[in-house]
Every structure is written in C-alpha cells, then in structure tokens.
Design an enzyme around this catalytic site. Structure first.
Site, PDB file in Angstrom:
ATOM      1  N   LYS A   1       0.873  -1.175   0.000  1.00 56.78           N
ATOM      2  CA  LYS A   1       0.000   0.000   0.000  1.00 56.78           C
ATOM      3  C   LYS A   1       0.911   1.226   0.000  1.00 56.78           C
ATOM      4  O   LYS A   1       2.029   1.208   0.505  1.00 56.78           O
ATOM      5  CB  LYS A   1      -0.930   0.030   1.199  1.00 56.78           C
ATOM      6  CG  LYS A   1      -0.349   0.301   2.544  1.00 56.78           C
ATOM      7  CD  LYS A   1      -0.047   1.721   2.971  1.00 56.78           C
ATOM      8  CE  LYS A   1      -1.042   2.744   2.569  1.00 56.78           C
ATOM      9  NZ  LYS A   1      -0.549   4.113   3.032  1.00 56.78           N
TER      10      LYS A   1
ATOM     11  N   THR B   1       5.967   5.910   2.424  1.00 58.76           N
ATOM     12  CA  THR B   1       4.848   5.482   3.262  1.00 58.76           C
ATOM     13  C   THR B   1       4.254   4.316   2.620  1.00 58.76           C
ATOM     14  O   THR B   1       3.323   4.428   1.842  1.00 58.76           O
ATOM     15  CB  THR B   1       3.704   6.449   3.320  1.00 58.76           C
ATOM     16  OG1 THR B   1       4.134   7.541   3.982  1.00 58.76           O
ATOM     17  CG2 THR B   1       2.556   5.865   4.123  1.00 58.76           C
TER      18      THR B   1
ATOM     19  N   GLU C   1      -0.366  10.119  -5.443  1.00 51.94           N
ATOM     20  CA  GLU C   1      -1.429  11.117  -5.323  1.00 51.94           C
ATOM     21  C   GLU C   1      -1.290  12.209  -6.370  1.00 51.94           C
ATOM     22  O   GLU C   1      -0.337  12.982  -6.376  1.00 51.94           O
ATOM     23  CB  GLU C   1      -1.382  11.725  -3.929  1.00 51.94           C
ATOM     24  CG  GLU C   1      -1.842  10.720  -2.858  1.00 51.94           C
ATOM     25  CD  GLU C   1      -1.365  11.068  -1.461  1.00 51.94           C
ATOM     26  OE1 GLU C   1      -0.464  11.898  -1.327  1.00 51.94           O
ATOM     27  OE2 GLU C   1      -1.911  10.479  -0.517  1.00 51.94           O
TER      28      GLU C   1
ATOM     29  N   ASN D   1      -2.828  16.802  -0.692  1.00 46.81           N
ATOM     30  CA  ASN D   1      -2.006  16.926   0.495  1.00 46.81           C
ATOM     31  C   ASN D   1      -2.294  18.183   1.300  1.00 46.81           C
ATOM     32  O   ASN D   1      -1.792  18.347   2.415  1.00 46.81           O
ATOM     33  CB  ASN D   1      -0.529  16.807   0.122  1.00 46.81           C
ATOM     34  CG  ASN D   1      -0.225  15.377  -0.268  1.00 46.81           C
ATOM     35  OD1 ASN D   1      -0.357  14.488   0.548  1.00 46.81           O
ATOM     36  ND2 ASN D   1       0.121  15.164  -1.531  1.00 46.81           N
TER      37      ASN D   1
ATOM     38  N   SER E   1      -2.295  13.536   7.164  1.00 50.74           N
ATOM     39  CA  SER E   1      -1.649  12.232   7.353  1.00 50.74           C
ATOM     40  C   SER E   1      -0.510  12.384   8.324  1.00 50.74           C
ATOM     41  O   SER E   1      -0.079  13.480   8.596  1.00 50.74           O
ATOM     42  CB  SER E   1      -1.135  11.674   6.030  1.00 50.74           C
ATOM     43  OG  SER E   1      -0.121  12.491   5.504  1.00 50.74           O
TER      44      SER E   1
END
Lengths: 384, 384
Positions: free
Chosen positions: B168, B179, B259, B379, B384
C-alpha cells in the site's frame, strides 16, 4: 532609492529590447568612488551561468567599477559563446564609462539555454550609460524584474553612512543562494577583506536561509560595492549588522513575492546541540512538500513536521522534541500537546513553526513558503 | 493472489471499524510453514511509529508466524501508550492463531498522532483469524489501502517456487523507503540470512529508488516471510532476481497510483564515475519541484534538469554532460542539442529522462512523478 541611497553611486534602468514585453530589462550600477571596493558571493550550483563565471573572475580582485544586469535571458548553459557574450557586455560597459572590462561584473536572469540578443544589449548599455543618475536606483531595481510582481529595495542609514540594495527573485529560492540577483552598495569606508567578511556573514544568515522551493539556480549573485564616499569607517560589527539588516529585508521581500505562495513560514529550531544541527532540521522541514501543502490547507500538521525532522542527521532524542505552531505547543516532549484546532493559520500570511530539540543551546531560522496550486501553475507554464 | 500465491500462507482482510468509511481496514497474513523464516527492512526516519519499533524487535530473530496490518491510523508519535497498543495487537493475534506475541509483526498506516481504537482492533483480529484462507491474499491487499485507488499485488513463479506480495502506498514515497507497507511471501526454502540479504538487495534497487515527493514516512515496513512449503531451495541469485522483480513491480504500482500524478518519470543517470554518483544525481533531479512542475506542463525543461544535477556532489565535468527526454538529446556535451519541440510529453504518462555524465561506466535509475495541482489538493486537504 536602493543602490543609489549611499553616496558615490549612479544607476540606470532602461529598456534594451531583450524582453519581448517591452518592459525595462537592463540595469547599470556604477561606483563613482573614491574607493572601488567590492565583494561577491555566487551560486554553488555546479552548472554556473556564463555571467557567474565572468563575474567571479572579475570580483576576485576586490576592485569593481560597475555591475551591469539584464533580465530576459539567463545566459546559462550556453557554452563558450555565452561566456564571450558576457565578456562583450563587460567591454561595452567599460567603453561607455571609461574603464576596463576586468572591473565590470555582469549578471543575467531569465530563460536558461538561450543566447542573449547582443544587438539589444549593445543598445541598452549605450542608453543606460547616458542616463546614469544619482537617483537611478529605483529604475535599476525595476529593470531586473522577471516574474517578480514588485521591485525589492532596502536601505539602512547609520551614523553618517548608508547601506542600500536591490534584489530580484521570485521562486527557485534555495539554500546556498537562490535565483536572485542582488546588488548592495555602501558609502562606508571598507577594505576588500572587510567587505568580503561582512558579505559572507550577512548572506549566511539571510539569503542562505531562505528556501522557497529547494531549487538552486545557475545564476545567483550577490555583489557588494563600497565607495567610501561618506568618509566614515564603521566598526566591523556595525557594518556587518547594517548589511545583514539590508540583506534580511531583501530576503524577506523575495519570499513574500515567491511564485504562488499563500503563507510566509518561519521555521525556528531551538535548543539544538549545534547551529548546524538546527539548520539541518529547519531545512528538512522547509523542503517537505507534504508540510508545505498542509500549511496551504491551513493545517498545523505537526506529524509532517516531525516526519521531516526525522530525516535530518541532527542529534536529538525523538521522545524529547516539542513542536509549536504560532505559539501553540501541539506536540510536547515526544507526546501529544495542545489540540491542533487551537492553531489559527487562516488569519495571517505569517506562520511560525518552532521545533524544540531539547539537545543544547543552539538555534537557527529558515524562511520558506507554502506549496500552492499557483506555484504549480507558474512553474508548469513558465519556462526558466 | 498477492501474499497467498506462494504455498504455506493464509490471509484475510476484514472490516474492523477503524476507518469511519466502513471499508476494510485490517489484514492478517499467517505463515503455516513448515519454515517460519523472515526478514524485514524499515524506515530510516528518526521518528519511528510504534508498530515499527515493535516489529523491529520481533523480526530481528529471523522467525515470524504472522503480520497484522491496519489502515485508518498510523499509531505514530503516540509514545509509550502507542507502543503498548502495538504489543497488545500482537498479543491478540498470537492468542487467536496459537503462538507467542514475539512472533507477530504489526504494521499501521493512516493519520499520525492518533491512538488506535483498540476495541475495533480486537474485533478485527478476531474476525480476521476466523476468515484466514489460502485465497485470502486479495482481501488482505484491499484492507491495507488508504488513499490508494487500487490494491497493489505482484507474483513471480519460478521452477516450482513462488514469490508474491502486496503493497500500500500513494505518495509520501521517498528514498530509504516510503509510506508504504509491503508484505512479500515465498514458499522457497531459505535461511534467515539468505532472506535478509535478498530483501536488502531487492529493496535497494526498487523501493529505495522510488521517490514520489522526497518525503519519508514514519511507518515504512517491508516484511518477507518464507514458508519453505515448495521444498525447493533456489540459488541466491535466482531468488534475489525473483524477489527484485516482485518488489519492482509493486514499486511501479505505488508510483503509478501516486497522489495526483499525471506523469510517471524514470530518471536514468548513465556513465557516472560510481553508482552512488549516479544515484545522487538522479535523486537531486527527482526532488526538484521546478523540474516536476515542468513535466506536468509537458515541458522537456533540460535547464531545470541541469540546475538540479548541479546541486549534486557527483564527479562530472559540466561541459561534457548530455540530457535526453524520451530519447531526444536536447542538451549535448555541455551545449544546446536537438530542439525541445521534438520531444512529446503529452501522448503518454511515461517520461524517460536520461543524463549522461561522461564520467565512467556506472548507472542508476530513480523513479518519480510530476508535481500537479492534484498533488497539492490531496495533500492540503488530506491529513496524514
């Protein structure tokens, strides 16, 4: 008044025809003495533009009569031909003001990889030399603008002597200098060694800690010229302080005009083991796109501050670190602090982030801005 | 089939109720043997999340029975309480599958600085243990998604043994891991030392060279488990090759789902003096926001490539460097090359940038993506 605030300087800003827009694009700043002292610092980028290579050779002597600056073309990555163009520009200025080319520095800004139109440069130098004026500093500051929305000038007057300067730059600002051209003048009496030491200290604390987007340019130049026309010899400390104030003022104007920014961010790192450690942590945070996007979203995202700090090599215990946004300590000694909803990032452009490393007494500040739609837009659509 | 493609593994992906959305958020992968070999690599961020601290201790032995992963909360920067939560999660799994907690690794992903809802974790582990299945790999890959738009899985089968994995991650991808949570399984017969060496080499060439946005996370984890169930002992070279293929496949899927990205960029640096030099130059380019914005604008801006390369410490002569975009050499041996209009960046997501340093025979590739409005949007709006 910028570069003509100090006595002993004349300047001009004219339209040479380099820019297709027809806006002013050539500036000339001349030191009329009696002293002709100079110092300079340049980009540490390995790809140095032709004017940087030329000016480095010229300013190494500590003696300089004039700086000629053009916008509308960076003359970078243009090889031997580009270097010949910079030299020819210096020769044109030397002929016009009655000196030799090895006493003329050249600065260029604009698109990389395109040759300068030397016919326009020739015309511009001729017009500029004819319009040199003790009030010409403002025109010069206008003529070096590219994507800048406002000219940047600053002046400090102290006990009978003055330091004044102009800068251009808006984005591509990074440590070890940015895409910026800066000319600072003073009528204080200084030796070349004193000028050099003061300029290195002033830039170390100001331009070097201004990091808009982590991108270092090929053309960055900061030139200091001292005419001695005030007849006053200030102490090293007093001169360095005034010079640092002018450079700091210009640096903050560069960031405030950074392409597309919505917030001006000061990252203070405190209680570090060393100043280098403080700087390392502050730079890591200033270069975190995730942190910069969060600030754009008005989110005091201390997790992204910590994640960025955690990539540094500084000495600290992660369980002792604290983080504040605008004075609200949202992360305290390695654990949750005040609720992030107590932080207001919407009411002002200015954001203060303070990181307490609990590792010593050293500190440093790095100034940056947020990452916005407009930054992407300007840098996706504007070639440089 | 992801983590259950190899023999000797069962997996599950369930809805524990950690995510407010009600989507699956807890995955369990169990090695049924006969071997229980493991190896792992973790984020080098100084702020390591509680599950990283827990799992590091557990996997150091080279023996592991299971990995439990949750999305919906990173359990990072949560102090001693967070570490206790990770340990409690391992204990829940150990009880459910009949082993001890020191043989259970824990991975978490989601918002930093928030405690995990342990009642939901308890419920999720219980359901997952009951639904473990030799076909459960796909469900597990679904349950670890956060901002991912698609699950990421990869499988390589070679001469009677198999390597399969899931990952992921979508953004916050950076050198020294991203990440991302990755679990790779194999039924090959391996010692722990062989597994460790192969995993380090595979991640060095794949995940470590995947740099979406230069931001390194607090939770990155890659765990390899080997069951030996195929009964086949492959050569070190063959196993490392298959493992590298699976990791490379997963890494490319991570970047493709980054993203907001509009282009997938491969930066090849060739003819470097050393591999480290090649990597240094490639990373500098991959981290240039100006370069990444230019690619978003479909502009083959070699000036920004050079400006970024010029900030590296690699050995090269700026006058000998060449740059190509999609095979068109736009900068040749330090001078202007083919016209940039010959480069087409619009027709495909894939962009190849090749930098020839003319300094040796070493090379390296770093994969990144462009900087877009949607990156900023995601973002700025997603914490996050």
């Amino acid at each position: 008044m910028s570069t003509t605030a100090a006595q002993g300087f004349v300047a001009a800003g004219v339209t040479a025809g380099i820019k297709a827009s027809g806006r002013p694009d050539l500036a000339l700043v001349v030191n009329t003495g009696p002293d002709k002292v100079c110092a300079a610092v340049y980009t540490s980028n390995r790809f140095q533009a032709a004017p940087v290579l030329w000016s480095k050779g010229v300013t190494a002597s500590g003696v300089l009569d004039a700086v000629v600056l053009n916008s509308g073309g960076a003359n970078a990555c243009t090889g031997a031909d580009g270097l010949a163009d910079s030299k020819a520009t210096a020769q044109l200025v030397a002929s016009a003001i009655g000196t030799t080319p090895d006493r003329v520095a050249v600065c260029s800004t604009g698109l990389i990889g395109v040759r300068l139109p030397m016919d326009a440069i020739t015309r511009g130098v001729s017009i500029a030399a004819e319009t040199l004026d003790a009030q010409g500093g403002s025109d010069a500051a206008q003529a070096i603008m590219t994507t800048d929305t406002v000219p940047k000038t600053a002046v400090e007057s102290v006990d009978g002597w003055t330091v004044g300067g102009m800068a251009k730059g808006a984005g591509m600002l990074a440590p070890a200098l940015a895409t910026m051209l800066v000319v600072v003048t003073t009528d204080a009496v200084l030796t070349a060694a004193e000028a050099d030491a003061a300029l290195r200290e002033a830039t170390r604390l100001t331009f070097d800690r201004t990091d808009s987007d982590g991108c270092m340019s090929t053309n960055d130049t900061v030139i200091l010229m001292a005419s001695g026309a005030s007849g006053v010899r200030p102490s090293t400390e007093a001169f360095t302080e005034a010079l640092t104030a002018v450079c700091g003022d210009l640096a903050s104007q560069l960031l405030a005009d950074a392409e597309g920014a919505a917030h001006d961010i000061a990252i203070h790192v405190e209680k570090a083991a060393t100043e280098d450690d403080a700087l390392d942590v502050a730079r890591c945070i200033a270069r975190s796109n995730l942190f910069k996007c969060a600030v754009f979203g008005n989110d005091p995202n201390w997790g992204r501050v910590l994640a960025a700090a955690g990539t540094s090599k500084a000495t600290f215990d992660p369980d002792a670190v604290s983080v504040s946004f605008n004075g609200v300590e949202v992360f305290t000694s390695g654990g949750l602090g005040a609720d992030r909803s107590l932080v207001d990032l919407k009411s002002s452009r200015d954001v203060d982030v303070t990181v307490d490393l609990a590792a010593g007494d050293a500190y440093a500040t790095v100034w940056t801005n947020d990452l916005t739609y407009d930054y992407v837009k300007e840098n996706a659509e504007y070639s440089s």
